[in-house]
Design a protein around this motif. Structure first.
Motif, PDB file in Angstrom:
ATOM      1  N   GLY A 176       8.044  10.869  -0.544  1.00 42.27           N
ATOM      2  CA  GLY A 176       7.395  12.021   0.075  1.00 42.27           C
ATOM      3  C   GLY A 176       6.091  12.407  -0.609  1.00 42.27           C
ATOM      4  O   GLY A 176       5.547  13.481  -0.360  1.00 42.27           O
ATOM      5  N   TYR A 177       5.597  11.534  -1.471  1.00 43.34           N
ATOM      6  CA  TYR A 177       4.321  11.802  -2.154  1.00 43.34           C
ATOM      7  C   TYR A 177       3.159  11.445  -1.230  1.00 43.34           C
ATOM      8  O   TYR A 177       3.197  10.430  -0.531  1.00 43.34           O
ATOM      9  CB  TYR A 177       4.197  10.945  -3.421  1.00 43.34           C
ATOM     10  CG  TYR A 177       4.885  11.513  -4.644  1.00 43.34           C
ATOM     11  CD1 TYR A 177       6.093  12.193  -4.544  1.00 43.34           C
ATOM     12  CD2 TYR A 177       4.325  11.356  -5.906  1.00 43.34           C
ATOM     13  CE1 TYR A 177       6.719  12.702  -5.668  1.00 43.34           C
ATOM     14  CE2 TYR A 177       4.941  11.866  -7.039  1.00 43.34           C
ATOM     15  CZ  TYR A 177       6.134  12.534  -6.912  1.00 43.34           C
ATOM     16  OH  TYR A 177       6.749  13.034  -8.030  1.00 43.34           O
ATOM     17  N   TYR A 178       2.110  12.271  -1.280  1.00 36.13           N
ATOM     18  CA  TYR A 178       0.909  12.013  -0.485  1.00 36.13           C
ATOM     19  C   TYR A 178      -0.158  11.334  -1.346  1.00 36.13           C
ATOM     20  O   TYR A 178      -0.360  11.697  -2.506  1.00 36.13           O
ATOM     21  CB  TYR A 178       0.353  13.318   0.100  1.00 36.13           C
ATOM     22  CG  TYR A 178       1.207  13.823   1.242  1.00 36.13           C
ATOM     23  CD1 TYR A 178       0.893  13.498   2.563  1.00 36.13           C
ATOM     24  CD2 TYR A 178       2.356  14.571   1.004  1.00 36.13           C
ATOM     25  CE1 TYR A 178       1.694  13.926   3.610  1.00 36.13           C
ATOM     26  CE2 TYR A 178       3.165  15.000   2.046  1.00 36.13           C
ATOM     27  CZ  TYR A 178       2.830  14.673   3.338  1.00 36.13           C
ATOM     28  OH  TYR A 178       3.624  15.082   4.371  1.00 36.13           O
ATOM     29  N   TRP A 179      -0.800  10.332  -0.749  1.00 32.35           N
ATOM     30  CA  TRP A 179      -1.917   9.622  -1.355  1.00 32.35           C
ATOM     31  C   TRP A 179      -3.088   9.770  -0.389  1.00 32.35           C
ATOM     32  O   TRP A 179      -3.050   9.197   0.707  1.00 32.35           O
ATOM     33  CB  TRP A 179      -1.589   8.137  -1.526  1.00 32.35           C
ATOM     34  CG  TRP A 179      -0.365   7.858  -2.358  1.00 32.35           C
ATOM     35  CD1 TRP A 179       0.936   8.096  -2.012  1.00 32.35           C
ATOM     36  CD2 TRP A 179      -0.345   7.300  -3.679  1.00 32.35           C
ATOM     37  NE1 TRP A 179       1.772   7.716  -3.037  1.00 32.35           N
ATOM     38  CE2 TRP A 179       1.007   7.220  -4.070  1.00 32.35           C
ATOM     39  CE3 TRP A 179      -1.332   6.843  -4.564  1.00 32.35           C
ATOM     40  CZ2 TRP A 179       1.391   6.715  -5.309  1.00 32.35           C
ATOM     41  CZ3 TRP A 179      -0.957   6.336  -5.793  1.00 32.35           C
ATOM     42  CH2 TRP A 179       0.400   6.282  -6.167  1.00 32.35           C
TER      43      TRP A 179
ATOM     44  N   PRO B  60     -10.540  11.436  -3.890  1.00 31.14           N
ATOM     45  CA  PRO B  60      -9.397  10.679  -4.405  1.00 31.14           C
ATOM     46  C   PRO B  60      -9.748  10.163  -5.798  1.00 31.14           C
ATOM     47  O   PRO B  60     -10.881   9.746  -6.033  1.00 31.14           O
ATOM     48  CB  PRO B  60      -9.260   9.512  -3.422  1.00 31.14           C
ATOM     49  CG  PRO B  60      -9.973   9.952  -2.183  1.00 31.14           C
ATOM     50  CD  PRO B  60     -11.079  10.850  -2.658  1.00 31.14           C
ATOM     51  N   ILE B  61      -8.815  10.244  -6.728  1.00 30.94           N
ATOM     52  CA  ILE B  61      -9.091   9.676  -8.053  1.00 30.94           C
ATOM     53  C   ILE B  61      -8.433   8.303  -8.116  1.00 30.94           C
ATOM     54  O   ILE B  61      -7.256   8.149  -7.821  1.00 30.94           O
ATOM     55  CB  ILE B  61      -8.644  10.605  -9.203  1.00 30.94           C
ATOM     56  CG1 ILE B  61      -8.950   9.962 -10.560  1.00 30.94           C
ATOM     57  CG2 ILE B  61      -7.180  11.034  -9.097  1.00 30.94           C
ATOM     58  CD1 ILE B  61      -8.924  10.938 -11.735  1.00 30.94           C
ATOM     59  N   ASN B  62      -9.224   7.295  -8.471  1.00 29.22           N
ATOM     60  CA  ASN B  62      -8.672   5.944  -8.564  1.00 29.22           C
ATOM     61  C   ASN B  62      -7.673   5.914  -9.703  1.00 29.22           C
ATOM     62  O   ASN B  62      -7.920   6.517 -10.744  1.00 29.22           O
ATOM     63  CB  ASN B  62      -9.763   4.919  -8.879  1.00 29.22           C
ATOM     64  CG  ASN B  62     -11.123   5.353  -8.373  1.00 29.22           C
ATOM     65  OD1 ASN B  62     -11.987   5.766  -9.142  1.00 29.22           O
ATOM     66  ND2 ASN B  62     -11.281   5.313  -7.072  1.00 29.22           N
TER      67      ASN B  62
ATOM     68  N   LYS C  59       2.389  10.255 -10.317  1.00 30.24           N
ATOM     69  CA  LYS C  59       2.013   8.877 -10.007  1.00 30.24           C
ATOM     70  C   LYS C  59       0.490   8.832  -9.990  1.00 30.24           C
ATOM     71  O   LYS C  59      -0.126   9.568  -9.208  1.00 30.24           O
ATOM     72  CB  LYS C  59       2.542   8.457  -8.632  1.00 30.24           C
ATOM     73  CG  LYS C  59       4.053   8.511  -8.501  1.00 30.24           C
ATOM     74  CD  LYS C  59       4.473   7.922  -7.156  1.00 30.24           C
ATOM     75  CE  LYS C  59       5.944   8.204  -6.874  1.00 30.24           C
ATOM     76  NZ  LYS C  59       6.393   7.546  -5.623  1.00 30.24           N
ATOM     77  N   PRO C  60      -0.109   7.997 -10.833  1.00 35.76           N
ATOM     78  CA  PRO C  60      -1.573   7.973 -10.919  1.00 35.76           C
ATOM     79  C   PRO C  60      -2.206   7.689  -9.556  1.00 35.76           C
ATOM     80  O   PRO C  60      -1.904   6.676  -8.931  1.00 35.76           O
ATOM     81  CB  PRO C  60      -1.854   6.818 -11.885  1.00 35.76           C
ATOM     82  CG  PRO C  60      -0.600   6.674 -12.677  1.00 35.76           C
ATOM     83  CD  PRO C  60       0.527   7.073 -11.775  1.00 35.76           C
ATOM     84  N   GLY C  61      -3.063   8.608  -9.108  1.00 37.27           N
ATOM     85  CA  GLY C  61      -3.748   8.418  -7.838  1.00 37.27           C
ATOM     86  C   GLY C  61      -3.136   9.186  -6.686  1.00 37.27           C
ATOM     87  O   GLY C  61      -3.694   9.209  -5.592  1.00 37.27           O
TER      88      GLY C  61
END
Ligand code: ATP
Ligand code: MG
Length: 646
Positions: free
Chosen positions: A507-510, A388-390, A432-434
């Motif tokens: 619907g974005y995955y983090w 994961p990128i912070n 979206k950052p991250g």
């Protein structure tokens, strides 16, 4: 998009340039639902087949009749797709730019030259008795011959197993034994960051435990004197004398094995992931084209070592199948200076740059100046993969490296998945950052809870894939039962990734980290990524890793390991400040019980933080740290054990 959230829209020029724009994405998503057979057939048309498949997809994830088959009656050869088919139009185009460890040395190899070299090595292997299906271990530095060796295996139908040149003799021996290869291709020495890597000496050491190896082919890199065992070892330069630069490609079934690759070992003993020929190449080349919006001839640089899947799919197979100019970089980001990446970009006019969060965080630690003194004007797209990128690191990459000009594709995938599964598409996906954003068309993601109940809408859960994609691994080499039990048993009928994720209202995955790493504080389930991102958001912090440890009242408490920016000194005040910072950023329940300052974090050789070792330290159970053979720098662990807090 929810209010107050940072969303970076698709730049106009990207929306109009990209083949996979918003309309194309929607059309593909609908098409693969309505006519999967047609969709996947069309995807296969991007390759040159000796016999085009008529059986497209045949998959069952159920234990009773488990099987995964793609394009199963198709016949093709991977090296032909990466080389021969480009010769007529692009024979004189540069296929490989090699940037050596020494910033003054680089070489160029055209498609015609690469084709000839691959054929020569293929003929050398044949002369050594290597046949279709035989395993060949490749233990080379980042030199063009590494790609040549992979493609030479593919040409004759041998199955390669690339072992990262940073691995010890022991790790190498284990991987040679596991796949029972009789032949090893190595170099006299490697060079990384000005330091010599004694590859041939490591092979000699490893082979004491591998009596089955009959031949070692040694590529001369540094020309150092190395021990050569008569009858077993030979220099590649000698072997290729007078050998033909033509070699008929072996016709391969789509489901014949292409390679075995051992995972990086973040969670335990590495697995020999097996990929096959047709589906893998379809997926590696298609994702390379759509995720990076790639056009033939553009200069593409993926910094991963070929010892990792990222190097397989995005240094070698994806780019070469797409007639790319691909950069092979021998060195490290901070040698001779920490501007090296950006200097290489300027020298070779790199247009697409793909690296890992660990490298971004390390460079960020040294500030903006080493970046800003370079031009970087040639770059139009940035990418990241591996962890994961912070958001903090994402924004630094976006603003300082990309000057807010270049979209970032945060690509989520695994050795097991062959190539990207979740990623933004630069001409289609607001960023979206991250967040790795949305699944690629044809990728069926699902979030489930611990009991396997399917979770809908905006939620957090365990990330599964409910259906196959062409680049999926087919088995764990030599242990099919381990394949089924590792990936398809936790949630029967689904592929379980081992990762946790949050899905937002768009619907974005983090990706929140590995499910095994989830921390449960007083009933709150916390992903490591979230707390670590909060810590990295503090101006003093360069990198952070958090783990849970048993806590009488809360069930688990949070223990944070923190490395500080280059110019910051550790202090008790800072320790307290960081606890308060996380409390304010996320909530009181997320505040770490302990903060330990560390000079470095334990990482796999591919740069991933190994939290299972940190967990043992936090639990004060350091007698058995488990398999540490894949650690990049074991000395880091002693330091952490000694300076344990609490
Ligand atoms: P092992 O399976 O042996 O423990 P590993 O999982 O580190 O090793 P890889 O296949 O190289 O080996 O890594 C895949 C993992 O890396 C993913 O499961 C995920 O945890 C992480 N990862 C990769 N890309 C991303 C990304 N863009 N965002 C978040 N996590 C990522
Ligand atoms: Mg894994």
């Amino acid at each position: 998009m929810s209010e107050g959230e940072l969303v970076i829209p698709v730049p106009q020029e990207w929306a109009s340039r990209a083949k996979m724009n918003a309309a194309a994405y929607e059309a593909a998503v609908q098409r693969v639902e309505a006519d999967p057979e047609g969709y996947w057939t069309e995807l296969a048309q991007r390759l040159d087949w000796i016999k085009f498949p008529t059986k497209i997809k045949d998959v069952s994830f159920n234990r009773e009749d488990f099987h995964i088959r793609w394009y199963e009656d198709g016949i093709l050869n991977v090296s032909v797709n990466c080389l021969d088919r480009h010769l007529a139009e692009r024979g004189d185009q540069t296929a490989i730019i090699w940037e050596s460890d020494d910033p003054h040395i680089h070489t160029f190899m055209t498609y015609r030259e690469l084709h000839a070299e691959v054929c020569r090595m293929a003929n050398v292997l044949k002369a050594k008795g290597v046949k279709k299906g035989d395993r060949v271990t490749i233990y080379l530095p980042m030199i063009p011959q590494a790609a040549v060796a992979m493609l030479a295996c593919a040409r004759i139908g041998a199955v390669h197993s690339v072992v990262f040149g940073g691995f010890s003799p022991d790790s190498l021996a284990g991987r040679i034994q596991d796949c029972d290869s009789k032949i090893v291709i190595t170099a006299d020495e490697g060079l990384r960051g000005g330091r010599v890597v004694p590859l041939k000496a490591n092979v000699d050491e490893a082979l004491k435990e591998c009596p089955g190896v009959t031949d070692v082919i040694v590529v001369r890199r540094t020309k150092a004197e190395v021990n050569m065992v008569p009858g077993r070892d030979a220099y590649y330069g000698d072997l290729k004398q007078g050998v033909s630069d033509q070699c008929d490609p072996e016709p391969m079934n789509a489901e014949d094995p292409l390679f075995i690759l051992y995972t990086s070992g973040s969670t335990g003993k590495p697995k020999g992931v097996l990929h096959t020929t047709g589906g893998y190449l379809v997926w590696a080349s298609w994702t390379h084209e759509v995720v990076f919006d790639y056009r033939p001839g553009e200069v593409f640089w993926c910094t991963a070592d070929i010892g990792w899947v990222t190097g397989h799919s995005y240094v070698v197979y994806g780019p070469l199948a797409n007639a790319a100019t691909t950069v092979i970089f021998e060195g490290v980001p901070n040698y001779p200076t920490n501007s090296r990446f950006w200097e290489v970009v300027d020298t070779h006019k790199v247009e697409i740059f793909y690296t890992a969060p660990t490298a971004i965080r390390a460079l960020m630690r040294d500030g903006d100046e080493p970046v800003k003194k370079t031009s970087r004007k040639s770059i139009r797209l940035l990418g990241t993969v591996g962890e994961p990128i912070n958001p903090e690191a994402w924004l630094w990459y976006y603003k300082v490296v990309g000057e807010e000009r270049c979209p970032i594709v945060d690509t989520w995938w695994q050795t097991e998945t062959g190539a990207c599964l979740i990623s933004p598409l630069p001409g289609c996906t607001p960023l979206k950052p991250g967040s790795a954003t949305r699944p690629l068309p044809g990728v069926k993601c699902q979030l489930v809870d611990a009991d396997g109940k399917v979770l809908d809408g905006a939620t957090s859960g365990n990330l599964c894939l409910t259906d196959s994609w062409p680049g999926q691994m087919r088995t764990v080499y030599g242990d099919h039962e381990r394949f089924i039990s590792t990936y398809f048993t936790t949630y029967p009928g689904k592929y379980f990734t081992g990762d946790g994720a949050r899905r937002d209202a768009d619907g974005y995955y983090w990706i929140t980290g590995r499910v095994d790493d989830v921390i449960n504080v007083s009933g709150h389930r916390l992903g490591t990524a979230e707390i670590e991102s909060a810590l990295v958001g503090h101006e003093a912090v360069a990198e952070a890793a958090v783990v849970g440890f048993p806590h009488d009242i809360k069930g688990q408490g949070i223990y944070a390991f923190v490395t500080l920016k280059a110019d910051v000194a550790p202090s008790d005040i800072l320790q307290a400040d960081l606890k308060g910072w996380v409390r304010r950023e996320i909530g009181p329940f997320a505040a770490p019980e302990a903060v330990q300052f560390a000079a470095g974090l334990p990482k796999t050789r591919s740069g991933k933080i190994m939290r299972r070792i940190l967990r043992k330290i936090a639990e004060n159970d350091t007698s058995n740290l488990g398999d540490t053979s894949t650690l990049a720098d074991p000395a880091v662990v002693d330091d952490l054990v000694q300076n344990r807090v609490g």
